[in-house]
Design a protein around this motif. Structure first.
Motif, PDB file in Angstrom:
ATOM      1  N   GLU A 107       0.803  -1.189  -0.180  1.00  0.00           N
ATOM      2  CA  GLU A 107      -0.122   0.049   0.046  1.00  0.00           C
ATOM      3  C   GLU A 107       0.854   1.263  -0.066  1.00  0.00           C
ATOM      4  OE1 GLU A 107      -2.591  -0.548   3.284  1.00  0.00           O
ATOM      5  OE2 GLU A 107      -3.562  -2.229   2.516  1.00  0.00           O
ATOM      6  N   LEU A 108       1.950   1.190   0.716  1.00  0.00           N
ATOM      7  CA  LEU A 108       2.911   2.327   0.718  1.00  0.00           C
ATOM      8  C   LEU A 108       3.552   2.728  -0.675  1.00  0.00           C
ATOM      9  CD1 LEU A 108       4.552   1.828   4.220  1.00  0.00           C
ATOM     10  CD2 LEU A 108       3.028   3.497   3.767  1.00  0.00           C
ATOM     11  N   ALA A 109       3.958   1.628  -1.342  1.00  0.00           N
ATOM     12  CA  ALA A 109       4.307   1.494  -2.647  1.00  0.00           C
ATOM     13  C   ALA A 109       3.478   2.109  -3.590  1.00  0.00           C
ATOM     14  CB  ALA A 109       5.269   0.254  -3.073  1.00  0.00           C
ATOM     15  N   GLU A 110       2.432   1.704  -3.549  1.00  0.00           N
ATOM     16  CA  GLU A 110       1.356   1.995  -4.571  1.00  0.00           C
ATOM     17  C   GLU A 110       1.079   3.672  -4.246  1.00  0.00           C
ATOM     18  OE1 GLU A 110      -3.234   0.770  -5.898  1.00  0.00           O
ATOM     19  OE2 GLU A 110      -2.318   0.127  -3.971  1.00  0.00           O
ATOM     20  N   SER A 111       1.041   3.900  -3.060  1.00  0.00           N
ATOM     21  CA  SER A 111       0.776   5.461  -2.697  1.00  0.00           C
ATOM     22  C   SER A 111       1.918   6.149  -3.409  1.00  0.00           C
ATOM     23  CB  SER A 111       0.717   5.884  -1.411  1.00  0.00           C
ATOM     24  OG  SER A 111       0.398   6.981  -0.869  1.00  0.00           O
ATOM     25  N   LEU A 112       3.064   5.788  -3.104  1.00  0.00           N
ATOM     26  CA  LEU A 112       4.222   6.512  -3.652  1.00  0.00           C
ATOM     27  C   LEU A 112       4.165   6.626  -5.262  1.00  0.00           C
ATOM     28  CD1 LEU A 112       6.764   7.979  -3.172  1.00  0.00           C
ATOM     29  CD2 LEU A 112       8.006   5.921  -3.203  1.00  0.00           C
ATOM     30  N   LEU A 113       3.648   5.458  -5.913  1.00  0.00           N
ATOM     31  CA  LEU A 113       3.795   5.390  -7.327  1.00  0.00           C
ATOM     32  C   LEU A 113       2.720   6.165  -7.816  1.00  0.00           C
ATOM     33  CD1 LEU A 113       4.683   3.863  -9.906  1.00  0.00           C
ATOM     34  CD2 LEU A 113       3.017   2.029  -9.385  1.00  0.00           C
ATOM     35  N   VAL A 114       1.539   6.336  -7.190  1.00  0.00           N
ATOM     36  CA  VAL A 114       0.402   7.271  -7.727  1.00  0.00           C
ATOM     37  C   VAL A 114       0.893   8.718  -7.574  1.00  0.00           C
ATOM     38  CG1 VAL A 114      -1.808   7.830  -6.921  1.00  0.00           C
ATOM     39  CG2 VAL A 114      -1.386   5.381  -7.142  1.00  0.00           C
ATOM     40  N   GLN A 115       1.352   8.985  -6.272  1.00  0.00           N
ATOM     41  CA  GLN A 115       1.737  10.345  -6.125  1.00  0.00           C
ATOM     42  C   GLN A 115       2.855  10.956  -6.848  1.00  0.00           C
ATOM     43  OE1 GLN A 115       1.734  10.625  -1.975  1.00  0.00           O
ATOM     44  NE2 GLN A 115      -0.464  10.042  -1.519  1.00  0.00           N
ATOM     45  N   THR A 116       3.600  10.049  -7.465  1.00  0.00           N
ATOM     46  CA  THR A 116       4.883  10.538  -8.153  1.00  0.00           C
ATOM     47  C   THR A 116       4.582  11.082  -9.350  1.00  0.00           C
ATOM     48  OG1 THR A 116       6.345   9.024  -6.752  1.00  0.00           O
ATOM     49  CG2 THR A 116       7.246  10.021  -9.007  1.00  0.00           C
ATOM     50  N   PRO A 117       4.735  12.419  -9.732  1.00  0.00           N
ATOM     51  CA  PRO A 117       4.593  12.968 -10.795  1.00  0.00           C
ATOM     52  C   PRO A 117       5.452  12.510 -12.110  1.00  0.00           C
ATOM     53  CG  PRO A 117       5.674  14.703  -9.423  1.00  0.00           C
ATOM     54  CD  PRO A 117       5.390  13.414  -8.806  1.00  0.00           C
ATOM     55  N   MET A 118       4.901  12.080 -13.235  1.00  0.00           N
ATOM     56  CA  MET A 118       5.508  11.413 -14.136  1.00  0.00           C
ATOM     57  C   MET A 118       5.495  12.282 -15.534  1.00  0.00           C
ATOM     58  SD  MET A 118       5.518   7.419 -13.448  1.00  0.00           S
ATOM     59  CE  MET A 118       5.213   7.039 -11.851  1.00  0.00           C
ATOM     60  N   PRO A 119       6.310  12.403 -16.344  1.00  0.00           N
ATOM     61  CA  PRO A 119       6.207  13.249 -17.543  1.00  0.00           C
ATOM     62  C   PRO A 119       5.258  12.532 -18.584  1.00  0.00           C
ATOM     63  CG  PRO A 119       8.497  12.200 -17.419  1.00  0.00           C
ATOM     64  CD  PRO A 119       7.773  11.997 -16.234  1.00  0.00           C
ATOM     65  N   GLU A 120       4.812  11.393 -18.542  1.00  0.00           N
ATOM     66  CA  GLU A 120       3.758  10.780 -19.193  1.00  0.00           C
ATOM     67  C   GLU A 120       3.243   9.462 -18.565  1.00  0.00           C
ATOM     68  OE1 GLU A 120       5.753   7.960 -22.396  1.00  0.00           O
ATOM     69  OE2 GLU A 120       6.388  10.013 -22.870  1.00  0.00           O
ATOM     70  N   PRO A 159      12.141  -1.285   0.196  1.00  0.00           N
ATOM     71  CA  PRO A 159      11.811   0.085   0.013  1.00  0.00           C
ATOM     72  C   PRO A 159      12.532   0.700  -0.946  1.00  0.00           C
ATOM     73  CG  PRO A 159      13.455  -0.248   2.009  1.00  0.00           C
ATOM     74  CD  PRO A 159      13.316  -1.616   1.270  1.00  0.00           C
ATOM     75  N   PHE A 160      11.740   1.829  -1.552  1.00  0.00           N
ATOM     76  CA  PHE A 160      12.253   2.668  -2.752  1.00  0.00           C
ATOM     77  C   PHE A 160      11.821   4.062  -2.296  1.00  0.00           C
ATOM     78  CE2 PHE A 160       9.002   0.253  -4.795  1.00  0.00           C
ATOM     79  CZ  PHE A 160       8.204   1.173  -5.171  1.00  0.00           C
ATOM     80  N   THR A 161      12.660   5.098  -2.861  1.00  0.00           N
ATOM     81  CA  THR A 161      12.228   6.550  -2.438  1.00  0.00           C
ATOM     82  C   THR A 161      11.592   7.065  -4.052  1.00  0.00           C
ATOM     83  OG1 THR A 161      14.131   7.638  -3.133  1.00  0.00           O
ATOM     84  CG2 THR A 161      13.973   6.967  -0.823  1.00  0.00           C
ATOM     85  N   LYS A 162      11.182   8.266  -3.950  1.00  0.00           N
ATOM     86  CA  LYS A 162      10.487   8.973  -5.066  1.00  0.00           C
ATOM     87  C   LYS A 162      11.803   8.911  -5.913  1.00  0.00           C
ATOM     88  CE  LYS A 162       8.774  13.344  -6.321  1.00  0.00           C
ATOM     89  NZ  LYS A 162       8.260  14.673  -5.767  1.00  0.00           N
ATOM     90  N   ASP A 163      12.865   9.322  -5.614  1.00  0.00           N
ATOM     91  CA  ASP A 163      14.061   9.620  -6.621  1.00  0.00           C
ATOM     92  C   ASP A 163      14.399   8.551  -6.975  1.00  0.00           C
ATOM     93  OD1 ASP A 163      14.055  12.446  -6.061  1.00  0.00           O
ATOM     94  OD2 ASP A 163      15.471  12.381  -4.246  1.00  0.00           O
ATOM     95  N   GLN A 164      14.414   7.347  -6.367  1.00  0.00           N
ATOM     96  CA  GLN A 164      14.964   6.061  -6.680  1.00  0.00           C
ATOM     97  C   GLN A 164      13.721   5.580  -7.937  1.00  0.00           C
ATOM     98  OE1 GLN A 164      15.048   4.172  -2.879  1.00  0.00           O
ATOM     99  NE2 GLN A 164      17.200   3.802  -3.286  1.00  0.00           N
ATOM    100  N   LEU A 165      12.594   5.720  -7.676  1.00  0.00           N
ATOM    101  CA  LEU A 165      11.649   5.308  -8.477  1.00  0.00           C
ATOM    102  C   LEU A 165      11.807   6.164  -9.923  1.00  0.00           C
ATOM    103  CD1 LEU A 165       8.869   4.103  -9.429  1.00  0.00           C
ATOM    104  CD2 LEU A 165       7.682   5.871  -8.034  1.00  0.00           C
ATOM    105  N   LEU A 166      11.980   7.409  -9.823  1.00  0.00           N
ATOM    106  CA  LEU A 166      11.926   8.375 -10.810  1.00  0.00           C
ATOM    107  C   LEU A 166      13.279   7.813 -11.888  1.00  0.00           C
ATOM    108  CD1 LEU A 166      11.245  11.587  -9.665  1.00  0.00           C
ATOM    109  CD2 LEU A 166       9.918  10.470 -11.494  1.00  0.00           C
ATOM    110  N   THR A 167      14.359   7.573 -11.026  1.00  0.00           N
ATOM    111  CA  THR A 167      15.635   6.937 -11.782  1.00  0.00           C
ATOM    112  C   THR A 167      15.321   5.470 -12.441  1.00  0.00           C
ATOM    113  OG1 THR A 167      17.084   8.165 -10.227  1.00  0.00           O
ATOM    114  CG2 THR A 167      17.961   6.247 -11.510  1.00  0.00           C
ATOM    115  N   PHE A 168      14.652   4.681 -11.791  1.00  0.00           N
ATOM    116  CA  PHE A 168      14.194   3.412 -12.285  1.00  0.00           C
ATOM    117  C   PHE A 168      13.529   3.739 -13.572  1.00  0.00           C
ATOM    118  CE2 PHE A 168      11.035  -0.138 -12.123  1.00  0.00           C
ATOM    119  CZ  PHE A 168      11.859  -0.948 -12.403  1.00  0.00           C
ATOM    120  N   LEU A 169      12.620   4.506 -13.600  1.00  0.00           N
ATOM    121  CA  LEU A 169      11.895   5.053 -14.535  1.00  0.00           C
ATOM    122  C   LEU A 169      12.388   5.522 -15.814  1.00  0.00           C
ATOM    123  CD1 LEU A 169       8.467   5.797 -12.916  1.00  0.00           C
ATOM    124  CD2 LEU A 169       9.205   3.563 -13.860  1.00  0.00           C
TER     125      LEU A 169
END
Length: 77
Positions: free
Chosen positions: A15-28, A66-76
């Protein structure tokens, strides 16, 4: 790119990961398929102690919690 989000029911970390994924702004927008590992013994064996896990279908790269918003954006990228 498309993501697979390995998760299962009653998973607080998922649930925490999903929330971070949903709340992270992505270019597309990036399509995300949610996969409940409980539906497959092989998935439980592979991801049971690692979920939540994001997997890119284009590269096969995986990002374990666990991953952070920055780690998620780098991954993407």
């Amino acid at each position: 790119m498309e993501l697979l989000f390995y998760t299962t029911a009653q998973c607080h970390l998922c649930e925490l990961a999903e929330s971070l994924l949903v709340q992270t702004p992505m270019p597309e927008p990036i399509p995300v398929d949610v996969v409940d590992i409980a539906q497959s013994e092989a998935l439980v064996e592979r991801y049971g102690t690692r979920i939540p896990v994001l997997r890119r279908n284009d590269t096969g790269a995986e990002l374990d919690w666990p991953f952070t918003k920055d780690q998620l954006l780098t991954f993407l990228q």
